[in-house]
Design an enzyme around this catalytic site. Structure first.
Site, short mmCIF file in Angstrom:
data_model
loop_
_atom_site.label_atom_id
_atom_site.label_comp_id
_atom_site.label_asym_id
_atom_site.label_seq_id
_atom_site.Cartn_x
_atom_site.Cartn_y
_atom_site.Cartn_z
N TYR A 32 0.35 -1.09 0.47
CA TYR A 32 -0.09 -0.09 -0.14
C TYR A 32 0.89 1.70 -0.10
O TYR A 32 2.47 1.03 0.55
CB TYR A 32 -0.92 0.03 1.69
CG TYR A 32 -0.53 0.65 2.21
CD1 TYR A 32 0.37 -0.40 3.22
CD2 TYR A 32 -0.64 1.67 2.84
CE1 TYR A 32 1.26 -0.06 4.51
CE2 TYR A 32 0.33 1.38 4.27
CZ TYR A 32 1.02 0.96 4.81
OH TYR A 32 1.54 1.41 5.89
N ARG A 51 8.36 4.41 -4.56
CA ARG A 51 8.44 2.99 -4.10
C ARG A 51 7.09 2.46 -4.47
O ARG A 51 7.31 0.71 -3.25
CB ARG A 51 7.58 4.19 -1.85
CG ARG A 51 7.96 3.34 -1.23
CD ARG A 51 7.98 4.10 0.82
NE ARG A 51 6.47 4.26 0.93
CZ ARG A 51 6.23 5.38 1.31
NH1 ARG A 51 8.03 5.66 2.19
NH2 ARG A 51 5.69 5.56 1.49
N ARG A 100 -7.91 -20.56 -1.49
CA ARG A 100 -6.22 -20.51 -0.57
C ARG A 100 -5.49 -21.44 -0.62
O ARG A 100 -5.11 -22.39 -0.61
CB ARG A 100 -6.64 -20.89 0.68
CG ARG A 100 -5.72 -20.57 1.75
CD ARG A 100 -6.85 -20.45 3.37
NE ARG A 100 -5.96 -20.08 4.34
CZ ARG A 100 -4.62 -21.13 5.07
NH1 ARG A 100 -4.51 -22.25 4.12
NH2 ARG A 100 -3.83 -20.62 5.63
N HIS A 102 -1.37 -21.00 -0.27
CA HIS A 102 0.20 -20.15 0.36
C HIS A 102 1.20 -19.59 -1.09
O HIS A 102 1.42 -18.42 -1.10
CB HIS A 102 1.21 -20.88 1.61
CG HIS A 102 0.36 -20.55 2.49
ND1 HIS A 102 -0.78 -21.45 3.06
CD2 HIS A 102 0.89 -19.79 4.29
CE1 HIS A 102 -0.43 -21.47 4.37
NE2 HIS A 102 0.33 -20.49 4.83
N LYS A 144 6.31 -1.64 1.20
CA LYS A 144 5.16 -1.45 2.19
C LYS A 144 4.38 -2.51 2.35
O LYS A 144 3.59 -2.09 1.41
CB LYS A 144 4.90 0.43 1.83
CG LYS A 144 3.94 1.00 2.72
CD LYS A 144 4.27 2.64 2.42
CE LYS A 144 2.85 3.53 2.95
NZ LYS A 144 2.72 3.40 4.51
N GLU A 176 12.33 2.77 13.97
CA GLU A 176 11.07 3.83 13.77
C GLU A 176 10.10 3.70 14.24
O GLU A 176 10.33 2.93 15.21
CB GLU A 176 11.04 3.59 11.68
CG GLU A 176 10.18 2.11 11.47
CD GLU A 176 9.88 1.90 10.28
OE1 GLU A 176 10.14 2.86 9.47
OE2 GLU A 176 9.67 0.42 10.11
N LEU A 200 10.85 1.16 6.90
CA LEU A 200 10.50 2.14 5.77
C LEU A 200 11.63 3.62 5.02
O LEU A 200 11.80 3.95 6.36
CB LEU A 200 9.19 2.14 5.85
CG LEU A 200 8.65 2.94 4.75
CD1 LEU A 200 8.11 1.59 3.77
CD2 LEU A 200 6.54 2.75 4.91
#
Ligand code: PDD
Length: 290
Positions: A32, A51, A100, A102, A144, A176, A200
Site C-alpha cells: 500500500y 516506492r 487459498r 500459500h 510497504k 522507526e 520504511l
C-alpha cells in the site's frame, strides 16, 4: 459519502466490495501507499509512486497500470471527491482473488483499491508522548506491506499506554515508529537511522533530509542506540499524515526540557517553506479543479 476507486471503477465507498478469497484478506498479500494531497495537489507523488513500484517488484506483483496511468487515476480520484480540499489517499494493491494456497498464483489479477480520508496534518508544531518497544517485525520493513500485525500490536500498546506512538528498537538500535520515522537531536546534531531493510524509507523523512541538506541543520543518517535516544534533547516522528511531530515525553520521562524544542520549531518552519515552494511548482492535469 466519498468516492473510492476499485478495479477500474469510481464508486461510493460504502458500495465497494471485494471477495473473501482475495489474498489481501486471506494472507495480507499486498502492498500500500499513503500520500498527502494539499488543495488538490499530491505532495511528492513521484516519490510515492516510485516506492509503490519498488514494493510491487519486491513481492513479485506486476504493476497493473504503470506510472502515467497511476497519476491519471489519482487525479481522477481527487476530482471525484473534494478537489480543493486537503486529503490523504490510501492506495492498496493485493495479489487478487485465488483459491487459498500459500504459494502465489501465477495468473491472479491484482485488486486495486484507493480511497480518500481527511488529512490532519497541520504546519503548526504538535507534541505527543511515546513509549519504546522491542521491534518484533520481519527483515523487510522497507516493503510497504499491508500485513502490519506487529505495527498494529505496537500502536495498540502505545494507545493502551495513553501515548501516541511506539518507537521500535531492534537489538538496542532505534529503527522507526510503528507508523512513522524517527529523528533525534543529540548534542545539537539532527540524526535519523540510515535506510535499510529494517525501516520504511519514509517520503517525509527523505524530504526533510533533502530540505536541510545544505544548511547548518543537515541531517546525519546514522545508527541511533536506545541509550542515545533516551538521552537526546529532542525526538521527532515523521509521516505523510502528520508531517513532523515532537515527542516531549518518552517512557513517562521528559525528552530534554519536556517542551517543544527550538530545533524542531526551526526545522518545521524550513520544511513548511520547502513544501509550499514544491507544491506551488506541482503541475496539475487539465481535468483537475485548479
Ligand atoms: N505510514 N514507517 C512506517 C512503518 C510507516 O507506516 C510510515 C507511514 C512511515 C512514514 O512514511 P511516510 O513519510 O512516507 O508517510 C514510516 C503511513 C502514514 C500509514 O501507514 O498510514
Amino acid at each position: 459519502m466519498s468516492t473510492c476507486y476499485l478495479n477500474g471503477k469510481f464508486i461510493p465507498l460504502d458500495s465497494a466490495r471485494v471477495s473473501v478469497l482475495d489474498r489481501g484478506f486471506i494472507f495480507g498479500d499486498g502492498i500500500y501507499e499513503v500520500l498527502p494531497v494539499y488543495a488538490g495537489r499530491p505532495f511528492r507523488l513521484e516519490a510515492h509512486l516510485c516506492r509503490l513500484e519498488q514494493s510491487l517488484v519486491a513481492i513479485s506483483i506486476v504493476d497493473p497500470y504503470g506510472r502515467l496511468a497511476w497519476i491519471d487515476l489519482i487525479y481522477e480520484l481527487i476530482a471525484a471527491n473534494c478537489p480543493a480540499e486537503t486529503l490523504s489517499i490510501y492506495l492498496q494493491v493485493t495479489r487478487g482473488v485465488a483459491p487459498r494456497n500459500h504459494a502465489a498464483p501465477l495468473t491472479s489479477i491484482p485488486t486495486v483499491f484507493m480511497m480518500v480520508s481527511e488529512l490532519t496534518t497541520g504546519l503548526v508544531p504538535a507534541q505527543v508522548a511515546a513509549i519504546v518497544l522491542e521491534d518484533l517485525r520481519w527483515q523487510r520493513c522497507d516493503i510497504k506491506a499491508i500485513s502490519l500485525l506487529p505495527n498494529v500490536m505496537a500502536r495498540t500498546a502505545a494507545s493502551l499506554a495513553g501515548v501516541y506512538e511506539a518507537i521500535l528498537v531492534r537489538d538496542g538500535w532505534v529503527t522507526e515508529g510503528a507508523a512513522s520515522n524517527v529523528f533525534i537531536v543529540s548534542r545539537g546534531r539532527i540524526k535519523t537511522p540510515p535506510k535499510s531493510s529494517f525501516i520504511l524509507s519514509g517520503i517525509t523523512r527523505d524530504t526533510i533530509v533533502e530540505a536541510l541538506a545544505d544548511t547548518t541543520d543537515a541531517v546525519q543518517e546514522v545508527e541511533i542506540s536506545q541509550t542515545e535516544l533516551l538521552a537526546s534533547e529532542e525526538v521527532w516522528l515523521t509521516s505523510s499524515t502528520r508531517d513532523i511531530v515532537s515527542v516531549t515525553r518518552l517512557d513517562s520521562r521528559p525528552v530534554g526540557t519536556g517542551e517543544i524544542g527550538v530545533v524542531y520549531r526551526r526545522v518545521c518552519a524550513a520544511y513548511a517553506r520547502f513544501k509550499v515552494a514544491e507544491l506551488a511548482n506541482t503541475k496539475t492535469p487539465l481535468y483537475s479543479s485548479s
